[in-house]
Design a protein around this motif. Structure first.
Motif, short mmCIF file in Angstrom:
data_model
loop_
_atom_site.label_atom_id
_atom_site.label_comp_id
_atom_site.label_asym_id
_atom_site.label_seq_id
_atom_site.Cartn_x
_atom_site.Cartn_y
_atom_site.Cartn_z
N GLY A 42 16.76 25.62 121.76
CA GLY A 42 16.89 25.63 120.31
C GLY A 42 17.28 27.01 119.83
N GLN A 43 17.71 27.08 118.59
CA GLN A 43 18.11 28.37 118.03
C GLN A 43 16.91 29.30 117.92
OE1 GLN A 43 20.47 26.16 114.74
NE2 GLN A 43 21.23 28.26 114.69
N SER A 44 17.18 30.57 117.78
CA SER A 44 16.11 31.56 117.62
C SER A 44 15.34 31.30 116.34
CB SER A 44 16.70 32.98 117.58
OG SER A 44 17.41 33.26 118.77
N ILE A 73 20.83 39.06 119.29
CA ILE A 73 21.36 37.78 119.73
C ILE A 73 22.15 37.97 121.02
CG2 ILE A 73 22.86 35.85 119.13
CD1 ILE A 73 22.29 36.41 116.23
N VAL A 77 24.47 32.25 126.34
CA VAL A 77 23.18 31.63 126.60
C VAL A 77 22.60 32.19 127.89
CG1 VAL A 77 21.99 29.46 127.06
CG2 VAL A 77 23.86 29.53 125.41
N GLY A 104 22.96 28.30 120.49
CA GLY A 104 23.18 27.94 119.09
C GLY A 104 23.17 29.09 118.12
N ASP A 105 23.13 30.33 118.62
CA ASP A 105 23.02 31.48 117.72
C ASP A 105 24.37 32.14 117.41
OD1 ASP A 105 20.29 31.24 117.53
OD2 ASP A 105 19.87 32.59 119.19
N GLN A 106 25.43 31.63 118.00
CA GLN A 106 26.73 32.26 117.80
C GLN A 106 27.48 31.60 116.64
OE1 GLN A 106 27.21 34.94 119.77
NE2 GLN A 106 25.21 34.38 120.62
N ASN A 109 29.79 27.99 118.71
CA ASN A 109 28.86 27.50 119.74
C ASN A 109 29.50 26.47 120.66
OD1 ASN A 109 26.24 28.83 119.12
ND2 ASN A 109 26.58 27.87 117.12
N CYS A 112 28.33 25.77 124.44
CA CYS A 112 27.14 26.57 124.75
C CYS A 112 26.14 25.80 125.59
CB CYS A 112 26.48 27.07 123.46
SG CYS A 112 25.83 25.76 122.40
N PRO A 153 16.60 22.01 113.97
CA PRO A 153 16.26 22.75 112.74
C PRO A 153 15.87 21.79 111.62
CG PRO A 153 18.34 23.54 113.68
CD PRO A 153 17.97 22.29 114.42
N ASP A 163 23.78 19.49 117.82
CA ASP A 163 22.64 18.70 118.31
C ASP A 163 23.13 17.46 119.06
OD1 ASP A 163 20.96 20.50 116.96
OD2 ASP A 163 21.07 19.31 115.12
#
Length: 316
Positions: A42-44, A73, A77, A104-106, A109, A112, A153, A163
């Motif tokens: 999952g994202q940060s 970040i 991954v 998922g933080d870019q 994505n 990823c 999220p 997702d």
């Protein structure tokens, strides 16, 4: 020779002693200990570490370390694993938590999910190589990912393309358990609507999450699993779960023996599906690539996930 628990059956000509065999199996299993490998994706900032630490009542997951803004970040991954030996009342379990910081933080994505897919398959490959060794170990170390907890999220709207793409691909190689992160940011009405929307999205995209209906062995299994499916995706709030657990324990409603396995009643089932379905599909594909004669694949012989096996061959 009778076991201690068999004395009451002395003189009973119909007594076979099956319960003594079960007790021996239980003691052997407890002596060997258990292994459980959980991946969190999952994202940060969605509370992955908090949830893991709450579930197992221990610091089993590292928190994100952000020394300076430029390194907050990861550019790609990463895969980070932490293993812990947990023991309680003579029962030992080696728990490995596999984190995926950077997912998922870019801004872009795309693809990823690939490093995560590669990591899962690498563990299958390592297990396979140990399995086919002439002098293989009596007990093969199991680093295979048994379950992937995917954090969604709390948007309150619908599944994002990221997702859908991740769960669609990864559900073919690992048990996926979707959860709504930080569910306390949603009202009860928003949460219920979001859960229903997610369930519809999973069905529309052919995403098969745990517990899979194909593996309900009997009516009792189906009843229990149907209740779980009604709650999917799980709505989680780490701190609330922790406070609830402490309250119930202080009131005497639950004992300390349930400390780290209270949410893992399906742990063995998750491991069984990993070995008999996901790993089996990988094993048969790899052995076929090597032109090694293999017996008929039991998964395909039963007609379960045969199409999945073919699709997986094209995607990897």
């Amino acid at each position: 020779q009778q076991a201690d628990g068999d004395k009451s059956h002395a003189g009973d000509s119909t007594y076979v002693g099956i319960d003594a065999i079960l007790e021996q199996m239980r003691r052997k299993a407890m002596k060997q200990g258990f292994e459980l490998n959980l991946m969190v994706v999952g994202q940060s900032g969605l509370g992955k570490s908090t949830l893991m630490n709450t579930l197992f009542k221990s610091k089993v997951s590292r928190r994100s370390v952000q020394p300076d803004p430029e390194e907050r970040i990861p550019k790609t991954v990463e895969i980070k694993s932490i293993s812990h030996d947990i023991e309680e009342k003579g029962v030992r379990m080696k728990l490995t938590v596999i984190d995926t910081p950077g997912f998922g933080d870019q801004i872009n994505n795309e693809n990823c999910w690939q490093p995560i897919m590669k990591f899962i398959n690498d563990q299958y490959e390592a297990y396979l190589q140990e399995e086919i060794n002439i002098d293989r170990k009596k007990r093969i170390p199991d680093s295979r990912v048994h379950c992937c907890i995917y954090f969604i999220p709390p948007t309150g709207h619908c599944l994002r393309p990221l997702d859908v793409e991740f769960m669609r691909r990864l559900s073919k190689v690992v048990n996926i358990v979707p959860v709504i992160a930080k569910a306390d940011t949603l009202t009860l009405e928003e949460r219920d609507f979001f859960k229903q929307t997610i369930r519809e999205g999973l069905r529309a995209n052919g995403i098969d999450v745990y517990p899979q209906k194909e593996f309900d062995e009997d009516a009792e299994d189906r009843l229990i699993n149907d209740k779980i499916r009604e709650m999917i995706p799980f709505a989680v709030v780490g701190k609330v779960l922790e406070l609830l657990f402490l309250y119930l324990r202080d009131k005497g409603y639950i004992g300390r023996s349930g400390k780290y396995l209270r949410y893992m009643t399906h742990m063995q089932n998750i491991k069984d599906i990993t070995g008999s379905i996901h790993y089996e599909i990988y094993r048969v594909r790899r052995l076929n690539e090597s032109n090694i004669d293999t017996p008929p694949n039991p998964v395909q012989a039963n007609g379960v996930h045969a199409a999945q096996h073919e699709a997986l061959s094209h995607e990897m």
